[in-house]
Design a protein around this motif. Structure first.
Motif, short mmCIF file in Angstrom:
data_model
loop_
_atom_site.label_atom_id
_atom_site.label_comp_id
_atom_site.label_asym_id
_atom_site.label_seq_id
_atom_site.Cartn_x
_atom_site.Cartn_y
_atom_site.Cartn_z
N ASP A 222 -9.16 5.41 0.63
CA ASP A 222 -8.57 5.63 1.96
C ASP A 222 -7.67 4.46 2.36
O ASP A 222 -7.72 3.39 1.76
CB ASP A 222 -9.65 5.87 3.03
CG ASP A 222 -10.59 4.71 3.24
OD1 ASP A 222 -10.11 3.57 3.42
OD2 ASP A 222 -11.81 4.93 3.22
N GLN A 223 -6.87 4.71 3.38
CA GLN A 223 -5.87 3.74 3.80
C GLN A 223 -6.50 2.47 4.36
O GLN A 223 -6.02 1.36 4.11
CB GLN A 223 -4.94 4.36 4.83
CG GLN A 223 -3.77 3.48 5.19
CD GLN A 223 -2.82 4.14 6.17
OE1 GLN A 223 -3.21 4.97 6.97
NE2 GLN A 223 -1.56 3.76 6.08
N THR B 186 -5.05 9.77 -2.12
CA THR B 186 -5.59 8.43 -2.30
C THR B 186 -4.45 7.42 -2.12
O THR B 186 -3.31 7.81 -1.86
CB THR B 186 -6.24 8.27 -3.70
OG1 THR B 186 -5.24 8.47 -4.69
CG2 THR B 186 -7.40 9.26 -3.88
N TYR B 187 -4.76 6.15 -2.31
CA TYR B 187 -3.77 5.10 -2.09
C TYR B 187 -3.73 4.16 -3.29
O TYR B 187 -4.73 3.94 -3.94
CB TYR B 187 -4.11 4.30 -0.82
CG TYR B 187 -3.91 5.12 0.42
CD1 TYR B 187 -2.73 5.03 1.14
CD2 TYR B 187 -4.88 6.01 0.85
CE1 TYR B 187 -2.53 5.80 2.28
CE2 TYR B 187 -4.69 6.78 1.99
CZ TYR B 187 -3.51 6.67 2.68
OH TYR B 187 -3.30 7.44 3.79
N VAL C 115 -2.85 0.26 -4.16
CA VAL C 115 -2.61 -1.09 -3.66
C VAL C 115 -2.02 -1.87 -4.82
O VAL C 115 -2.61 -1.92 -5.90
CB VAL C 115 -3.91 -1.77 -3.18
CG1 VAL C 115 -3.62 -3.18 -2.70
CG2 VAL C 115 -4.57 -0.97 -2.09
N VAL D 11 0.86 -1.18 0.00
CA VAL D 11 0.00 0.00 0.00
C VAL D 11 0.90 1.23 0.00
O VAL D 11 1.83 1.32 0.78
CB VAL D 11 -0.91 0.02 1.25
CG1 VAL D 11 -1.72 1.30 1.31
CG2 VAL D 11 -1.83 -1.20 1.27
N GLU D 12 0.60 2.16 -0.90
CA GLU D 12 1.40 3.38 -1.01
C GLU D 12 0.48 4.58 -1.18
O GLU D 12 -0.47 4.54 -1.97
CB GLU D 12 2.33 3.26 -2.22
CG GLU D 12 3.30 4.39 -2.37
CD GLU D 12 4.22 4.14 -3.57
OE1 GLU D 12 4.35 5.07 -4.39
OE2 GLU D 12 4.79 3.05 -3.67
N GLN D 13 0.76 5.64 -0.42
CA GLN D 13 -0.06 6.84 -0.54
C GLN D 13 0.37 7.66 -1.76
O GLN D 13 1.56 7.80 -2.04
CB GLN D 13 0.04 7.71 0.71
CG GLN D 13 -0.95 8.86 0.68
CD GLN D 13 -1.05 9.58 2.01
OE1 GLN D 13 -0.22 9.42 2.89
NE2 GLN D 13 -2.08 10.39 2.15
N GLN E 247 -9.33 1.03 3.57
CA GLN E 247 -9.81 0.22 2.45
C GLN E 247 -8.63 -0.44 1.73
O GLN E 247 -8.68 -1.61 1.39
CB GLN E 247 -10.60 1.10 1.48
CG GLN E 247 -11.18 0.34 0.30
CD GLN E 247 -11.85 1.27 -0.71
OE1 GLN E 247 -11.33 2.36 -0.99
NE2 GLN E 247 -12.99 0.85 -1.24
N ALA E 248 -7.56 0.32 1.53
CA ALA E 248 -6.38 -0.21 0.84
C ALA E 248 -5.77 -1.37 1.62
O ALA E 248 -5.43 -2.41 1.05
CB ALA E 248 -5.35 0.91 0.65
N LYS E 249 -5.64 -1.21 2.93
CA LYS E 249 -5.08 -2.28 3.76
C LYS E 249 -5.98 -3.51 3.77
O LYS E 249 -5.50 -4.64 3.78
CB LYS E 249 -4.82 -1.78 5.18
CG LYS E 249 -3.62 -0.87 5.26
CD LYS E 249 -3.35 -0.44 6.69
CE LYS E 249 -2.09 0.41 6.76
NZ LYS E 249 -1.78 0.80 8.14
#
Length: 174
Positions: free
Chosen positions: A143-144, A120-121, A123, A113-115, A146-148
């Motif tokens: 958002d983070q 936004t992020y 994945v 995951v990278e901002q 959701q990405a994780k």
């Protein structure tokens, strides 16, 4: 039940046996867990033996804290491994099989995951096999959390996502 390993020399043989069969350099805790397959081995004897094997050039210790077998360790370990009790070797082989399976999975299934600069992020989901890349997918997430969640779900069952993507891309449309 008493263990079969009787002295520090046998502990060293066991460590070399394990190091010869592990698929990549391993941290202290992994080698400890794999070595404690015999009830007669304790933490302090193990630590002393591991340090001795590094000092004598049978193992190397990287800056990242990973232990790896040297050519000297491979030769000497192969010459002595038959002196280890069969039951201990069998238990080690079973534990090593599980450890190596987890290592292969870690190498084959990756998610990061990278901002992005806009908040936004991204994945990135990667799945490989022994022939190369199977999937390399980048998705934008708002958002983070959701990405994780997406990264975690992919790591748990990458084959499901791959199967669904292939199905969606190859099914006939009405």
């Amino acid at each position: 039940m008493p263990g079969f390993i009787q002295d520090k020399l046998e502990i060293k043989f066991l460590i070399l046996y394990i190091a010869a069969r592990i698929e990549e350099p391993a941290p202290f805790d992994a080698i400890l867990d794999l070595t404690l397959c015999d009830d007669a081995i304790d933490y302090f004897d193990f630590s002393d033996c591991l340090a001795d094997l590094v000092r004598t050039g049978h193992l190397t210790l990287s800056d990242a804290g990973l232990y790896a077998l040297t050519d000297k360790g491979r030769r000497n370990g192969a010459a002595c491994e038959s002196s280890l009790p069969y039951s201990v070797r069998r238990r080690c082989d079973k534990n090593l099989e599980e450890w190596n399976r987890r290592l292969r999975r870690q190498r084959q299934v990756k998610a990061s995951v990278e901002q992005r600069p806009n908040g936004t992020y991204t994945v990135r989901l990667q799945l490989t096999d022994d022939k190369g890349g199977v999937i390399d997918l980048k998705l934008m997430m708002v958002d983070q959390a959701q990405a994780k969640a997406v990264a975690k779900r992919f790591q748990e069952a990458p084959q499901k996502l791959y199967g669904r993507i292939i199905q969606a891309l190859t099914e006939e449309h009405e």
